[in-house]
Write an enzyme that holds these catalytic residues in place. Structure first.
Site, PDB file in Angstrom:
ATOM      1  N   CYS A  15       0.742  -1.442  -0.051  1.00  0.00           N
ATOM      2  CA  CYS A  15      -0.046   0.129  -0.095  1.00  0.00           C
ATOM      3  C   CYS A  15       0.884   1.101  -0.158  1.00  0.00           C
ATOM      4  CB  CYS A  15      -0.933  -0.099   1.219  1.00  0.00           C
ATOM      5  SG  CYS A  15      -0.255   0.229   2.638  1.00  0.00           S
ATOM      6  N   CYS A  89      -2.420   1.319  -4.108  1.00  0.00           N
ATOM      7  CA  CYS A  89      -1.131   2.124  -4.529  1.00  0.00           C
ATOM      8  C   CYS A  89      -0.972   2.252  -5.922  1.00  0.00           C
ATOM      9  CB  CYS A  89       0.331   1.229  -4.268  1.00  0.00           C
ATOM     10  SG  CYS A  89       0.473  -0.243  -5.185  1.00  0.00           S
ATOM     11  N   CYS A  93       3.133   0.280  -8.491  1.00  0.00           N
ATOM     12  CA  CYS A  93       3.682  -1.126  -8.313  1.00  0.00           C
ATOM     13  C   CYS A  93       4.275  -1.786  -9.557  1.00  0.00           C
ATOM     14  CB  CYS A  93       2.520  -1.970  -7.723  1.00  0.00           C
ATOM     15  SG  CYS A  93       1.930  -1.525  -6.161  1.00  0.00           S
TER      16      CYS A  93
END
Length: 140
Positions: A15, A89, A93
């Protein structure tokens, strides 16, 4: 059960701040999988400390997260994980082919009290139980 010759499945929870949702998920998976799954967590922009309300909510269930610290997301952590679970996120990522990716849409506990964190914690626990079942059955 894993043996010395079989590789444990590994899961990375990501996150933004690695202070609430991903920390709770990692703590649940570590506790409930009893060593059968390798667990990591990280954040794209880690906070200075773990959310105290998340620590308190997990302590209510007998899981101590007080010594945890937010960690920065690295490409290596993603490469080394079989499953990458993101929690808000977005596109920060890294993506590698052949990995199992899941995006868990969960309310962000940042800035909220323990009363607001409890339902998020309980939803994470239910998802972790399903994740364990899928990983253990896939490993057999």
């Amino acid at each position: 059960m894993t043996t010395e010759t079989t590789k444990k499945p590994s899961v990375l929870f990501v996150c933004v701040h690695n202070a609430g949702r991903s920390q709770m998920a990692a703590a649940f998976l570590t506790t409930l999988a009893q060593g059968d799954i390798e667990v990591r967590s990280a954040g794209s922009q880690p906070a200075d400390k773990v959310n105290p309300a998340a620590v308190e909510a997990m302590a209510e269930l007998g899981i101590d997260m007080s010594a945890e610290t937010p960690k920065v997301l690295t490409t290596e952590a993603v490469k080394e994980s079989d499953v990458v679970i993101t929690m808000g996120c977005g596109d920060e990522c890294p993506f590698f082919p052949g990995k199992r990716y899941e995006d868990w849409v969960l309310e962000d506990p940042a800035g909220q009290g323990v009363e607001a964190v409890r339902p998020i914690r309980d939803e994470i626990k239910a998802r972790i139980e399903g994740l364990i079942a899928s990983l253990i059955s896939a490993a057999k």
